[in-house]
Design an enzyme around this catalytic site. Structure first.
Site, mmCIF file in Angstrom:
data_model
loop_
_atom_site.group_PDB
_atom_site.id
_atom_site.type_symbol
_atom_site.label_atom_id
_atom_site.label_comp_id
_atom_site.label_asym_id
_atom_site.label_seq_id
_atom_site.Cartn_x
_atom_site.Cartn_y
_atom_site.Cartn_z
ATOM 1 N N ASP A 119 0.875 -1.045 0.037
ATOM 2 C CA ASP A 119 0.073 -0.008 -0.038
ATOM 3 C C ASP A 119 0.898 1.174 -0.019
ATOM 4 O O ASP A 119 0.299 2.398 -0.078
ATOM 5 C CB ASP A 119 -1.037 0.019 1.180
ATOM 6 C CG ASP A 119 -0.338 -0.065 2.403
ATOM 7 O OD1 ASP A 119 0.872 -0.174 2.641
ATOM 8 O OD2 ASP A 119 -1.297 0.028 3.572
ATOM 9 N N SER A 120 2.257 1.161 -0.001
ATOM 10 C CA SER A 120 2.972 2.239 -0.165
ATOM 11 C C SER A 120 3.053 2.796 -1.597
ATOM 12 O O SER A 120 3.535 4.070 -1.784
ATOM 13 C CB SER A 120 4.430 1.708 -0.236
ATOM 14 O OG SER A 120 4.673 0.435 -0.720
ATOM 15 N N ASP A 140 -1.349 -6.026 -0.311
ATOM 16 C CA ASP A 140 -1.534 -5.397 0.923
ATOM 17 C C ASP A 140 -2.960 -5.036 1.226
ATOM 18 O O ASP A 140 -3.628 -4.742 0.150
ATOM 19 C CB ASP A 140 -0.689 -4.151 0.947
ATOM 20 C CG ASP A 140 0.326 -4.338 1.843
ATOM 21 O OD1 ASP A 140 0.583 -4.931 2.977
ATOM 22 O OD2 ASP A 140 1.113 -3.161 1.695
ATOM 23 N N LYS A 153 -1.172 -9.336 2.814
ATOM 24 C CA LYS A 153 -0.551 -8.977 4.074
ATOM 25 C C LYS A 153 -1.515 -7.931 4.761
ATOM 26 O O LYS A 153 -2.129 -7.101 4.221
ATOM 27 C CB LYS A 153 0.755 -8.284 3.494
ATOM 28 C CG LYS A 153 1.524 -7.524 4.803
ATOM 29 C CD LYS A 153 3.016 -7.280 4.437
ATOM 30 C CE LYS A 153 3.061 -5.838 3.590
ATOM 31 N NZ LYS A 153 2.736 -4.926 4.594
ATOM 32 N N GLU A 187 -1.440 -5.470 8.412
ATOM 33 C CA GLU A 187 -0.535 -5.023 9.854
ATOM 34 C C GLU A 187 -1.149 -4.977 10.979
ATOM 35 O O GLU A 187 -2.482 -5.211 10.916
ATOM 36 C CB GLU A 187 -0.375 -3.495 9.430
ATOM 37 C CG GLU A 187 0.299 -3.241 8.143
ATOM 38 C CD GLU A 187 0.629 -1.375 7.891
ATOM 39 O OE1 GLU A 187 0.141 -0.872 9.041
ATOM 40 O OE2 GLU A 187 1.048 -0.882 7.079
ATOM 41 N N GLU A 212 9.391 -4.338 10.463
ATOM 42 C CA GLU A 212 9.606 -2.944 9.846
ATOM 43 C C GLU A 212 10.337 -2.192 10.845
ATOM 44 O O GLU A 212 9.830 -1.842 11.971
ATOM 45 C CB GLU A 212 8.394 -2.226 9.312
ATOM 46 C CG GLU A 212 8.841 -1.038 8.594
ATOM 47 C CD GLU A 212 7.965 -0.220 7.712
ATOM 48 O OE1 GLU A 212 7.011 -1.080 7.203
ATOM 49 O OE2 GLU A 212 8.198 0.731 7.162
#
Ligand code: KIV
Length: 275
Positions: A49-50, A88, A118, A120, A187
């Site tokens: 999602d970056s 993501d 993925k 978080e 991270e």
């Protein structure tokens, strides 16, 4: 007749099986063309999602939507053949309930064909991870610095630099492994903490700013290519494409202005009878 490709894509269990073995190579990609290059060297490609910051110029990943992830996930699936593609889950698409997470993850998997998602979060997402894994969704977890929580964290600073702060991060890594995640991204955490987690947790750890102690590494492709204007301190730039692109565009603009472009080599000559 089989319509399956001859090339077998890596799967989440293949990545899981690499714990403690040959280091796992991964990069982000959001396009078919960069995915085709990454595919030659990477075990998995993350449609991160970056992309909100890298492609869309957003300040954070918070505004990224499921539709944006699906569109770019499809492009990466088209461009790659061998690497596992992980997409993501964006902020707001999975936190409300495990059912919401399954609905979003199923949409991503059906509409892109990716092999895993993925998300978080550590201990707080463990129940959701278990629910997804039990229903056929391979999950990569992400602990340490979790950029989607930027508004609660206040900054993108490294986590666990004080030993007193280690316990919740260690607990997060254990919780996602016990819940069935096949790998976990660590991270921006201090090296000894990454080393301890990588030693103790039974699934591969994928580091980004978390030292060589991890089982694998990931970088944002545009960051390591020198295309991102601002990068975290831990990023190693392997080339500087930004200045190369700048020079090419400046040369083109100068040639257009002086009418040197297009020269004869780039112009269609008039057809004559003999040609
Ligand atoms: O979105 C992303 O690119 C990521 C990596 C930084 C791991 O989550």
């Amino acid at each position: 007749m089989s319509i399956q490709s001859d090339i077998k894509r890596l799967t989440a269990p293949d990545i899981r099986a690499r714990k403690g073995g040959e280091p796992i190579v991964s990069l982000t990609s959001y396009h078919a063309h960069t995915a085709a290059i990454a595919d030659r060297y990477c075990d998995f490609i993350l449609v991160g999602d970056s992309l909100g910051m890298v492609m869309h110029g957003l300040e954070t990943t918070v505004p990224v939507t499921l539709d944006m992830m699906i569109l770019q996930g499809l492009a990466v699936m088209r461009g790659s053949r061998r690497a596992l593609v992980v997409v993501d889950m964006p902020f707001g698409s999975y936190e409300t309930s495990k059912e919401q997470a399954f609905t979003s993850a199923a949409r991503v998997m059906k509409e892109t064909g990716c092999g895993a998602i993925k998300l978080e979060g550590g201990s707080r997402m463990a129940e959701t991870i278990r629910f997804l894994v039990d229903r056929g969704v391979p999950v990569m977890a992400h602990v340490g610095l979790t950029p989607q929580s930027i508004n609660a964290l206040g900054s993108f600073r490294a986590q666990g630099r004080d030993v007193a702060d280690w316990a919740p991060i260690v607990a997060d890594a254990h919780a996602v492994a016990e819940a069935g995640a096949f790998a976990v991204v660590l991270e921006a955490i201090a090296e000894p903490l990454a080393a301890q987690i990588s030693k103790d947790v039974p699934i591969p750890t994928i580091g980004i700013g978390a030292s060589a102690a991890c089982d694998g590494q990931i970088l944002v492709l545009e960051d390591m290519l020198g295309l991102s204007p601002r990068v975290p301190k831990f990023v190693k730039r392997y080339t500087e494409l930004g200045p190369s692109i700048d020079k090419a565009v400046a040369d083109y603009a100068a040639e257009v202005k002086s009418r040197a472009f297009p020269g004869p080599a780039h112009t269609y000559p008039l057809k004559t009878k003999s040609t």
